[in-house]
Design a protein around this motif. Structure first.
Motif, PDB file in Angstrom:
ATOM      1  N   SER A 209       0.837  -1.195   0.000  1.00  0.00           N
ATOM      2  CA  SER A 209       0.000   0.000   0.000  1.00  0.00           C
ATOM      3  C   SER A 209       0.872   1.246   0.000  1.00  0.00           C
ATOM      4  O   SER A 209       2.035   1.205   0.377  1.00  0.00           O
ATOM      5  CB  SER A 209      -0.889   0.020   1.246  1.00  0.00           C
ATOM      6  OG  SER A 209      -1.674  -1.117   1.340  1.00  0.00           O
ATOM      7  N   ASP A 210       0.266   2.361  -0.397  1.00  0.00           N
ATOM      8  CA  ASP A 210       0.955   3.647  -0.322  1.00  0.00           C
ATOM      9  C   ASP A 210       0.833   4.204   1.084  1.00  0.00           C
ATOM     10  O   ASP A 210      -0.201   4.035   1.750  1.00  0.00           O
ATOM     11  CB  ASP A 210       0.342   4.649  -1.298  1.00  0.00           C
ATOM     12  CG  ASP A 210       0.677   4.357  -2.735  1.00  0.00           C
ATOM     13  OD1 ASP A 210       1.588   3.551  -2.982  1.00  0.00           O
ATOM     14  OD2 ASP A 210       0.012   4.928  -3.616  1.00  0.00           O
ATOM     15  N   LEU A 211       1.872   4.882   1.533  1.00  0.00           N
ATOM     16  CA  LEU A 211       1.875   5.471   2.865  1.00  0.00           C
ATOM     17  C   LEU A 211       0.694   6.417   3.046  1.00  0.00           C
ATOM     18  O   LEU A 211       0.060   6.436   4.100  1.00  0.00           O
ATOM     19  CB  LEU A 211       3.196   6.207   3.114  1.00  0.00           C
ATOM     20  CG  LEU A 211       3.364   6.847   4.481  1.00  0.00           C
ATOM     21  CD1 LEU A 211       3.301   5.797   5.581  1.00  0.00           C
ATOM     22  CD2 LEU A 211       4.669   7.600   4.550  1.00  0.00           C
ATOM     23  N   GLY A 212       0.362   7.174   2.022  1.00  0.00           N
ATOM     24  CA  GLY A 212      -0.752   8.117   2.100  1.00  0.00           C
ATOM     25  C   GLY A 212      -2.095   7.444   2.286  1.00  0.00           C
ATOM     26  O   GLY A 212      -3.032   8.064   2.786  1.00  0.00           O
ATOM     27  N   ASP A 213      -2.220   6.168   1.901  1.00  0.00           N
ATOM     28  CA  ASP A 213      -3.459   5.421   2.112  1.00  0.00           C
ATOM     29  C   ASP A 213      -3.539   4.826   3.511  1.00  0.00           C
ATOM     30  O   ASP A 213      -4.621   4.524   4.003  1.00  0.00           O
ATOM     31  CB  ASP A 213      -3.588   4.295   1.084  1.00  0.00           C
ATOM     32  CG  ASP A 213      -3.728   4.818  -0.334  1.00  0.00           C
ATOM     33  OD1 ASP A 213      -4.217   5.951  -0.511  1.00  0.00           O
ATOM     34  OD2 ASP A 213      -3.337   4.089  -1.263  1.00  0.00           O
ATOM     35  N   LEU A 214      -2.393   4.615   4.146  1.00  0.00           N
ATOM     36  CA  LEU A 214      -2.347   3.974   5.462  1.00  0.00           C
ATOM     37  C   LEU A 214      -2.303   4.954   6.623  1.00  0.00           C
ATOM     38  O   LEU A 214      -2.727   4.635   7.729  1.00  0.00           O
ATOM     39  CB  LEU A 214      -1.105   3.080   5.562  1.00  0.00           C
ATOM     40  CG  LEU A 214      -1.028   1.896   4.629  1.00  0.00           C
ATOM     41  CD1 LEU A 214       0.316   1.205   4.776  1.00  0.00           C
ATOM     42  CD2 LEU A 214      -2.165   0.929   4.910  1.00  0.00           C
ATOM     43  N   ALA A 215      -1.755   6.131   6.390  1.00  0.00           N
ATOM     44  CA  ALA A 215      -1.515   7.065   7.482  1.00  0.00           C
ATOM     45  C   ALA A 215      -1.759   8.502   7.019  1.00  0.00           C
ATOM     46  O   ALA A 215      -1.806   8.775   5.825  1.00  0.00           O
ATOM     47  CB  ALA A 215      -0.074   6.920   7.966  1.00  0.00           C
ATOM     48  N   ARG A 216      -1.875   9.382   7.984  1.00  0.00           N
ATOM     49  CA  ARG A 216      -1.970  10.813   7.688  1.00  0.00           C
ATOM     50  C   ARG A 216      -0.558  11.380   7.768  1.00  0.00           C
ATOM     51  O   ARG A 216       0.115  11.246   8.797  1.00  0.00           O
ATOM     52  CB  ARG A 216      -2.878  11.492   8.700  1.00  0.00           C
ATOM     53  CG  ARG A 216      -3.031  12.961   8.438  1.00  0.00           C
ATOM     54  CD  ARG A 216      -4.105  13.559   9.326  1.00  0.00           C
ATOM     55  NE  ARG A 216      -4.089  14.987   9.162  1.00  0.00           N
ATOM     56  CZ  ARG A 216      -3.744  15.834  10.113  1.00  0.00           C
ATOM     57  NH1 ARG A 216      -3.443  15.400  11.307  1.00  0.00           N
ATOM     58  NH2 ARG A 216      -3.714  17.120   9.874  1.00  0.00           N
TER      59      ARG A 216
ATOM     60  N   ASP B 136      -2.662   4.391  12.700  1.00  0.00           N
ATOM     61  CA  ASP B 136      -3.493   3.732  13.708  1.00  0.00           C
ATOM     62  C   ASP B 136      -2.687   2.558  14.257  1.00  0.00           C
ATOM     63  O   ASP B 136      -1.600   2.248  13.766  1.00  0.00           O
ATOM     64  CB  ASP B 136      -4.852   3.310  13.146  1.00  0.00           C
ATOM     65  CG  ASP B 136      -4.751   2.348  11.985  1.00  0.00           C
ATOM     66  OD1 ASP B 136      -3.711   1.672  11.839  1.00  0.00           O
ATOM     67  OD2 ASP B 136      -5.730   2.244  11.218  1.00  0.00           O
ATOM     68  N   ALA B 137      -3.210   1.927  15.279  1.00  0.00           N
ATOM     69  CA  ALA B 137      -2.476   0.845  15.944  1.00  0.00           C
ATOM     70  C   ALA B 137      -2.134  -0.290  14.990  1.00  0.00           C
ATOM     71  O   ALA B 137      -1.081  -0.911  15.102  1.00  0.00           O
ATOM     72  CB  ALA B 137      -3.275   0.318  17.128  1.00  0.00           C
ATOM     73  N   ALA B 138      -3.004  -0.563  14.029  1.00  0.00           N
ATOM     74  CA  ALA B 138      -2.802  -1.681  13.106  1.00  0.00           C
ATOM     75  C   ALA B 138      -1.689  -1.425  12.094  1.00  0.00           C
ATOM     76  O   ALA B 138      -1.060  -2.366  11.620  1.00  0.00           O
ATOM     77  CB  ALA B 138      -4.105  -1.990  12.378  1.00  0.00           C
ATOM     78  N   THR B 139      -1.426  -0.181  11.746  1.00  0.00           N
ATOM     79  CA  THR B 139      -0.435   0.106  10.708  1.00  0.00           C
ATOM     80  C   THR B 139       0.873   0.677  11.235  1.00  0.00           C
ATOM     81  O   THR B 139       1.848   0.765  10.499  1.00  0.00           O
ATOM     82  CB  THR B 139      -1.002   1.086   9.660  1.00  0.00           C
ATOM     83  OG1 THR B 139      -1.360   2.297  10.305  1.00  0.00           O
ATOM     84  CG2 THR B 139      -2.186   0.499   8.941  1.00  0.00           C
TER      85      THR B 139
ATOM     86  N   LEU C 266       4.922   6.604  -0.996  1.00  0.00           N
ATOM     87  CA  LEU C 266       5.926   5.629  -0.573  1.00  0.00           C
ATOM     88  C   LEU C 266       5.268   4.271  -0.336  1.00  0.00           C
ATOM     89  O   LEU C 266       4.255   4.171   0.342  1.00  0.00           O
ATOM     90  CB  LEU C 266       6.598   6.114   0.711  1.00  0.00           C
ATOM     91  CG  LEU C 266       7.770   5.318   1.238  1.00  0.00           C
ATOM     92  CD1 LEU C 266       8.937   5.398   0.264  1.00  0.00           C
ATOM     93  CD2 LEU C 266       8.181   5.851   2.587  1.00  0.00           C
ATOM     94  N   ALA C 267       5.834   3.219  -0.906  1.00  0.00           N
ATOM     95  CA  ALA C 267       5.276   1.866  -0.778  1.00  0.00           C
ATOM     96  C   ALA C 267       5.580   1.284   0.597  1.00  0.00           C
ATOM     97  O   ALA C 267       6.709   1.330   1.067  1.00  0.00           O
ATOM     98  CB  ALA C 267       5.828   0.960  -1.858  1.00  0.00           C
ATOM     99  N   VAL C 268       4.542   0.750   1.232  1.00  0.00           N
ATOM    100  CA  VAL C 268       4.664   0.114   2.552  1.00  0.00           C
ATOM    101  C   VAL C 268       4.173  -1.321   2.416  1.00  0.00           C
ATOM    102  O   VAL C 268       3.090  -1.562   1.902  1.00  0.00           O
ATOM    103  CB  VAL C 268       3.823   0.868   3.609  1.00  0.00           C
ATOM    104  CG1 VAL C 268       3.909   0.168   4.954  1.00  0.00           C
ATOM    105  CG2 VAL C 268       4.242   2.310   3.709  1.00  0.00           C
ATOM    106  N   THR C 269       4.983  -2.265   2.871  1.00  0.00           N
ATOM    107  CA  THR C 269       4.572  -3.678   2.778  1.00  0.00           C
ATOM    108  C   THR C 269       3.797  -4.117   3.993  1.00  0.00           C
ATOM    109  O   THR C 269       3.829  -3.536   5.021  1.00  0.00           O
ATOM    110  CB  THR C 269       5.805  -4.589   2.633  1.00  0.00           C
ATOM    111  OG1 THR C 269       6.677  -4.369   3.722  1.00  0.00           O
ATOM    112  CG2 THR C 269       6.504  -4.341   1.326  1.00  0.00           C
TER     113      THR C 269
END
Length: 95
Positions: free
Chosen positions: A2-9, A27-30, A92-95
Motif C-alpha cells: 500500500s501507499d503510505l498516504g493510504d495507510l496514514a496521515r 493507527d495501531a494496526a499500521t 511511498l510503498a509500505v509492505t
C-alpha cells in the motif's frame, strides 16, 4: 503493498527557520508496518536529506525532522510553512 498516504496521515510543518518536521500519524494496526521502514528509505524519498527520526509507539507516530533546503523567509525559500514536503512521502510503498 500500500501507499503510505493510504495507510496514514502525513503532515509536514515548519519547525523553525532551519528545520521542517514531517509527522506520520498511524493507527495501531499500521504503526508497526510504517515504523519498520528504514530511515534511509525516507531519506531517499526526500532527496537524500539528513534526517533525525523519532518513533513514538505510544502515540502511533513516526516523526522525521530534516534541515530546510533554504532558510525560512529567504529569497530561495519555496515553502515558507514547510507544508508541501508531506506530498513527497504519500506515495511511498509500505509492505
Amino acid at each position: 503493498m500500500s501507499d503510505l498516504g493510504d495507510l496514514a496521515r502525513v503532515r509536514s510543518k515548519n519547525a523553525g527557520p532551519f528545520w521542517i518536521t514531517i509527522d506520520i500519524f498511524c493507527d495501531a494496526a499500521t504503526y508497526d508496518r510504517v515504523a519498520a521502514l528504514p530511515t534511509e528509505t525516507f531519506a531517499a524519498r526526500l532527496g537524500g536529506a539528513e534526517i533525525k527520526r523519532f518513533d513514538l509507539p505510544a502515540l502511533h507516530v513516526v516523526k522525521l525532522s530534516l534541515p530546510r533546503p533554504a532558510v525560512q523567509g529567504s529569497a530561495r525559500d519555496r515553502d515558507m510553512h514547510g507544508a508541501a514536503l508531506a506530498h513527497a512521502l504519500t506515495g511511498l510503498a509500505v509492505t
